[in-house]
Design an enzyme around this catalytic site. Structure first.
Site, short mmCIF file in Angstrom:
data_model
loop_
_atom_site.label_atom_id
_atom_site.label_comp_id
_atom_site.label_asym_id
_atom_site.label_seq_id
_atom_site.Cartn_x
_atom_site.Cartn_y
_atom_site.Cartn_z
N LYS A 81 0.82 -1.22 0.00
CA LYS A 81 0.00 0.00 0.00
C LYS A 81 0.86 1.27 0.00
CE LYS A 81 -0.86 0.51 4.99
NZ LYS A 81 -1.89 0.66 6.02
N ASP A 82 2.16 1.13 0.31
CA ASP A 82 3.06 2.30 0.28
C ASP A 82 3.66 2.54 -1.10
OD1 ASP A 82 2.73 2.70 3.01
OD2 ASP A 82 4.49 1.50 3.55
N ARG A 129 -8.22 8.43 3.95
CA ARG A 129 -9.15 7.38 3.54
C ARG A 129 -9.98 6.87 4.72
NH1 ARG A 129 -8.81 2.15 4.64
NH2 ARG A 129 -6.70 2.36 5.41
N ARG A 130 -9.29 6.61 5.83
CA ARG A 130 -10.02 6.12 7.02
C ARG A 130 -10.92 7.20 7.58
NH1 ARG A 130 -4.50 3.30 9.21
NH2 ARG A 130 -4.88 1.18 8.48
N ARG A 151 0.48 10.57 13.61
CA ARG A 151 1.59 9.87 12.93
C ARG A 151 2.21 8.93 13.95
NH1 ARG A 151 5.22 11.44 8.88
NH2 ARG A 151 5.81 9.27 9.16
N ARG A 157 1.06 4.93 18.37
CA ARG A 157 -0.37 5.10 18.16
C ARG A 157 -1.19 4.47 19.28
NH1 ARG A 157 -1.47 5.50 11.80
NH2 ARG A 157 0.49 6.43 11.23
N CYS A 248 -0.81 7.52 -2.71
CA CYS A 248 -1.11 6.56 -1.62
C CYS A 248 -1.82 7.22 -0.44
CB CYS A 248 0.16 5.94 -1.05
SG CYS A 248 1.42 5.49 -2.20
#
Length: 323
Positions: A81-82, A129-130, A151, A157, A248
């Site tokens: 995905k990166d 996106r989320r 980040r 996180r 991305c």
């Protein structure tokens, strides 16, 4: 005499090291050669800016690719995905191994599920996106949430939740699986609620494009790790992303899954979504067809759905479009 070790280029993060270690073991088994990890620091690892600000596209990848092209490493492992959607000259995706769980997950305080979070709950994520999909879901179901841009690595996180700064954070199931922390998940988000990032849960093994006999032999050996169904699915997802001309870090979700009748895979379904970060406007469509047998067919699959999404106004929902 033992054969020279293959050099595997990897980011230094705990997750990157874990997934690269797993690939290294698989490569040892198929080649019979030792594999050493070469740690490379990327711009995405050192920058403290939010991904959306630094462009997202390629920030974790460029340094690894440079090391490959210079011959400092023999192959590299990326989170798919990166990867930017354009494949650079001189490099080839030698293998896309079988995909891990592509879903997003919640790690929330008090073991709460997403729909049980209190009114005004603060949910951390670095992905537009989320944010777009969570906010859209909350609006549609009368939930009151606030998405907070964050980040940092997995430890950072989750610590926001443990320290009480946030009620929950969203992470990828695949990453937590690979570092052995899936038991900290309090809720798995259905792909009907949040579509993952294109390629989420999949890894990409990249090497030089066969300029020497050694390169050609390595491409052939790594090919043993390729999963054709995963490759077809992620190729369609990334084709959709490319046709939307989105990077991305754009608010685009996509998932291609295989529809089976018993043991026989019959069709592939591709779903795509794009939306504004506040969730007020989204375009979500899907298409179903025969499982692509070639890369070209997979590319067309994604491109056609993107064309339909653009016809419904998807381009206007992405903010600055990354070219």
């Amino acid at each position: 005499m033992t054969e020279k070790a293959l050099r595997l280029g990897t980011r230094r993060s705990k997750l990157a090291m874990a997934q690269s270690g797993q690939v290294a073991e698989a490569v040892r088994q198929v080649t019979g050669r030792p594999v050493e990890l070469v740690e490379i620091t990327t711009y995405g690892d050192t920058s403290r800016e939010h991904l959306a600000q630094i462009g997202g596209t390629g920030v974790f990848v460029t340094a690894l690719r440079d090391a490959l092209l210079k011959g400092e490493v023999d192959f590299a492992v990326h989170s798919l995905k990166d990867l930017p959607t354009a494949q650079p000259a001189g490099l080839v995706l030698a293998a896309v191994p079988k995909r891990e769980d592509p879903r997003d997950v919640i790690v929330a305080r008090d073991a709460l599920k997403f729909t049980d979070l209190p009114r005004g709950a603060r949910i951390g994520t670095g992905a537009p996106r989320r944010m777009a999909q969570l906010n859209a879901y909350a609006r549609a179901h009368g939930l009151d949430i606030e998405t907070v841009p964050i980040r940092g690595n997995v430890d950072t996180r989750i610590r926001y939740v443990r320290d009480g700064e946030l009620d929950a954070v969203i992470l990828a199931a695949a990453g937590l699986n690979r570092i052995g922390r899936i038991d900290e998940v309090t809720d798995f988000l259905s792909v009907d609620t949040v579509l993952p990032a294109p390629g989420q849960g999949a890894l990409a093994i990249e090497c030089r494009a066969g300029n020497t006999a050694e390169d050609t032999a390595l491409i052939a050996a790594l090919g043993a790790l390729d999963d054709p169904f995963t490759r077809a699915a992620v190729t369609a997802e990334r084709s959709l992303l490319a046709a939307l001309e989105a990077g991305c870090s754009a608010p685009v979700g996509a998932l291609a899954d295989l529809l089976a009748d018993g043991q026989t895979v019959k069709e592939m379904r591709l779903r795509g979504v794009v939306g504004t970060a506040d969730g007020t406007r989204t375009v979500q469509l899907s298409t179903t067809g025969p499982v692509p047998q070639t890369e070209t067919q997979a590319l067309v699959f994604g491109r056609e759905l993107a064309t339909e999404m653009l016809a419904q106004g998807a381009a206007g929902l992405m903010g600055e479009r990354a070219h």
